[in-house]
Design a protein around this motif. Structure first.
Motif, PDB file in Angstrom:
ATOM      1  N   ALA A  87       7.538  -9.474 -19.814  1.00 35.97           N
ATOM      2  CA  ALA A  87       6.558  -8.593 -18.936  1.00 35.97           C
ATOM      3  C   ALA A  87       6.267  -9.650 -17.671  1.00 35.97           C
ATOM      4  N   LYS A  88       6.113 -10.778 -17.760  1.00 31.43           N
ATOM      5  CA  LYS A  88       5.536 -11.668 -16.662  1.00 31.43           C
ATOM      6  C   LYS A  88       6.759 -11.656 -15.871  1.00 31.43           C
ATOM      7  N   GLU A  89       7.841 -11.560 -16.072  1.00 29.59           N
ATOM      8  CA  GLU A  89       8.980 -11.606 -15.031  1.00 29.59           C
ATOM      9  C   GLU A  89       9.016 -10.251 -14.285  1.00 29.59           C
ATOM     10  N   GLU A  90       8.822  -9.067 -14.831  1.00 32.38           N
ATOM     11  CA  GLU A  90       8.819  -7.936 -14.143  1.00 32.38           C
ATOM     12  C   GLU A  90       7.656  -7.708 -13.375  1.00 32.38           C
ATOM     13  N   LEU A  91       6.240  -8.121 -13.661  1.00 35.16           N
ATOM     14  CA  LEU A  91       5.495  -7.974 -12.702  1.00 35.16           C
ATOM     15  C   LEU A  91       5.483  -8.975 -11.535  1.00 35.16           C
ATOM     16  N   ARG A  92       6.104 -10.148 -11.664  1.00 38.83           N
ATOM     17  CA  ARG A  92       6.603 -11.161 -10.574  1.00 38.83           C
ATOM     18  C   ARG A  92       7.623 -10.488  -9.601  1.00 38.83           C
ATOM     19  N   LEU A  93       8.358  -9.564 -10.102  1.00 38.11           N
ATOM     20  CA  LEU A  93       9.177  -8.911  -9.337  1.00 38.11           C
ATOM     21  C   LEU A  93       8.565  -7.696  -8.579  1.00 38.11           C
ATOM     22  N   VAL A  94       7.665  -6.982  -9.053  1.00 40.37           N
ATOM     23  CA  VAL A  94       6.988  -6.118  -8.444  1.00 40.37           C
ATOM     24  C   VAL A  94       5.751  -6.735  -7.243  1.00 40.37           C
ATOM     25  N   GLU A  95       5.509  -7.924  -7.726  1.00 39.03           N
ATOM     26  CA  GLU A  95       4.666  -8.552  -6.678  1.00 39.03           C
ATOM     27  C   GLU A  95       5.351  -8.833  -5.640  1.00 39.03           C
ATOM     28  N   GLU A  96       6.730  -9.507  -5.676  1.00 39.93           N
ATOM     29  CA  GLU A  96       7.303 -10.075  -4.917  1.00 39.93           C
ATOM     30  C   GLU A  96       8.004  -8.870  -3.915  1.00 39.93           C
ATOM     31  N   ALA A  97       8.423  -7.632  -4.685  1.00 40.98           N
ATOM     32  CA  ALA A  97       8.521  -6.634  -3.745  1.00 40.98           C
ATOM     33  C   ALA A  97       7.624  -6.194  -2.841  1.00 40.98           C
ATOM     34  N   LEU A  98       6.191  -6.038  -3.409  1.00 39.71           N
ATOM     35  CA  LEU A  98       5.355  -5.396  -2.450  1.00 39.71           C
ATOM     36  C   LEU A  98       4.961  -6.505  -1.274  1.00 39.71           C
ATOM     37  N   HIS A  99       4.989  -7.798  -1.521  1.00 39.35           N
ATOM     38  CA  HIS A  99       4.961  -8.632  -0.499  1.00 39.35           C
ATOM     39  C   HIS A  99       6.031  -8.459   0.761  1.00 39.35           C
ATOM     40  N   GLU A 100       6.855  -8.089   0.341  1.00 45.60           N
ATOM     41  CA  GLU A 100       8.072  -8.061   1.374  1.00 45.60           C
ATOM     42  C   GLU A 100       8.002  -6.694   2.185  1.00 45.60           C
ATOM     43  N   LEU A 101       7.086  -6.063   1.754  1.00 45.52           N
ATOM     44  CA  LEU A 101       6.817  -5.079   2.698  1.00 45.52           C
ATOM     45  C   LEU A 101       5.936  -5.125   3.956  1.00 45.52           C
ATOM     46  N   SER A 102       6.126  -4.330   4.919  1.00 43.02           N
ATOM     47  CA  SER A 102       5.252  -4.596   6.092  1.00 43.02           C
ATOM     48  C   SER A 102       3.662  -4.655   5.623  1.00 43.02           C
ATOM     49  N   PRO A 103       2.669  -5.165   6.361  1.00 47.73           N
ATOM     50  CA  PRO A 103       1.374  -4.974   6.028  1.00 47.73           C
ATOM     51  C   PRO A 103       0.949  -3.299   5.940  1.00 47.73           C
ATOM     52  N   LEU A 104       1.580  -2.691   6.975  1.00 38.36           N
ATOM     53  CA  LEU A 104       1.088  -1.303   7.196  1.00 38.36           C
ATOM     54  C   LEU A 104       1.672  -0.334   5.827  1.00 38.36           C
ATOM     55  N   CYS A 105       2.900  -0.729   5.614  1.00 45.70           N
ATOM     56  CA  CYS A 105       3.526  -0.088   4.471  1.00 45.70           C
ATOM     57  C   CYS A 105       2.927  -0.503   3.099  1.00 45.70           C
ATOM     58  N   ARG A 106       2.510  -1.687   3.009  1.00 42.98           N
ATOM     59  CA  ARG A 106       1.910  -2.113   1.877  1.00 42.98           C
ATOM     60  C   ARG A 106       0.723  -1.353   1.375  1.00 42.98           C
ATOM     61  N   ARG A 107      -0.141  -1.457   2.646  1.00 47.74           N
ATOM     62  CA  ARG A 107      -1.457  -0.721   2.629  1.00 47.74           C
ATOM     63  C   ARG A 107      -1.618   0.739   2.281  1.00 47.74           C
ATOM     64  N   ILE A 108      -0.586   1.727   3.117  1.00 44.02           N
ATOM     65  CA  ILE A 108      -0.369   2.654   2.626  1.00 44.02           C
ATOM     66  C   ILE A 108      -0.002   3.028   1.295  1.00 44.02           C
ATOM     67  N   PHE A 109       0.957   2.171   0.730  1.00 42.87           N
ATOM     68  CA  PHE A 109       1.408   2.391  -0.581  1.00 42.87           C
ATOM     69  C   PHE A 109       0.040   2.215  -1.641  1.00 42.87           C
ATOM     70  N   PHE A 110      -0.596   0.992  -1.341  1.00 43.72           N
ATOM     71  CA  PHE A 110      -1.643   0.802  -2.226  1.00 43.72           C
ATOM     72  C   PHE A 110      -2.809   1.937  -2.211  1.00 43.72           C
ATOM     73  N   LEU A 111      -3.107   2.578  -0.976  1.00 45.01           N
ATOM     74  CA  LEU A 111      -3.910   3.458  -0.940  1.00 45.01           C
ATOM     75  C   LEU A 111      -3.418   4.761  -1.425  1.00 45.01           C
ATOM     76  N   ASN A 112      -2.426   4.941  -1.853  1.00 48.52           N
ATOM     77  CA  ASN A 112      -1.682   6.285  -2.405  1.00 48.52           C
ATOM     78  C   ASN A 112      -1.524   5.822  -3.937  1.00 48.52           C
ATOM     79  N   ARG A 113      -0.696   4.997  -4.332  1.00 43.63           N
ATOM     80  CA  ARG A 113      -0.595   4.849  -5.644  1.00 43.63           C
ATOM     81  C   ARG A 113      -1.481   4.158  -6.746  1.00 43.63           C
ATOM     82  N   PHE A 114      -2.418   3.344  -5.712  1.00 42.55           N
ATOM     83  CA  PHE A 114      -3.470   2.555  -6.677  1.00 42.55           C
ATOM     84  C   PHE A 114      -4.949   3.266  -6.316  1.00 42.55           C
ATOM     85  N   GLU A 115      -5.126   3.813  -5.209  1.00 45.06           N
ATOM     86  CA  GLU A 115      -6.458   4.594  -4.994  1.00 45.06           C
ATOM     87  C   GLU A 115      -6.157   5.884  -5.097  1.00 45.06           C
TER      88      GLU A 115
END
Length: 85
Positions: free
Chosen positions: A1-29
């Motif tokens: 499970a830790k490996e999968e979460l690490r992959l997700v975290e890495e993938a999200l940090h590879e996005l542009s700041p705007l893309c990451r912000r939009i994604f978080f606002l939509n999927r997590f908020e």
């Protein structure tokens, strides 16, 4: 499970700041596209394109180069499915 979460975290940090912000606002908020667009001062189509970009990127990173998800990633991949999939 830790490996999968690490992959997700890495993938999200590879996005542009705007893309990451939009994604978080939509999927997590849970904010709809129109609200995100108004909040960030961008077009609704920009929001839609960035959400699609983020979903595709995260799904690709979780599936890996063989296009088969590693064990334990199937549930995480469902989080990154496009709404029209």
């Amino acid at each position: 499970a830790k490996e999968e979460l690490r992959l997700v975290e890495e993938a999200l940090h590879e996005l542009s700041p705007l893309c990451r912000r939009i994604f978080f606002l939509n999927r997590f908020e849970g904010l709809p596209h129109g609200v995100i667009a108004a909040r960030l001062g961008v077009c609704k189509s920009t929001v839609e394109k960035n959400i699609a970009r983020a979903l595709n990127h995260c799904r690709d990173r979780l599936e890996g180069p063989e296009r088969r998800p590693p064990p334990g990633c199937r549930r995480l991949i469902r989080l990154f499915q496009r709404e029209d999939d």
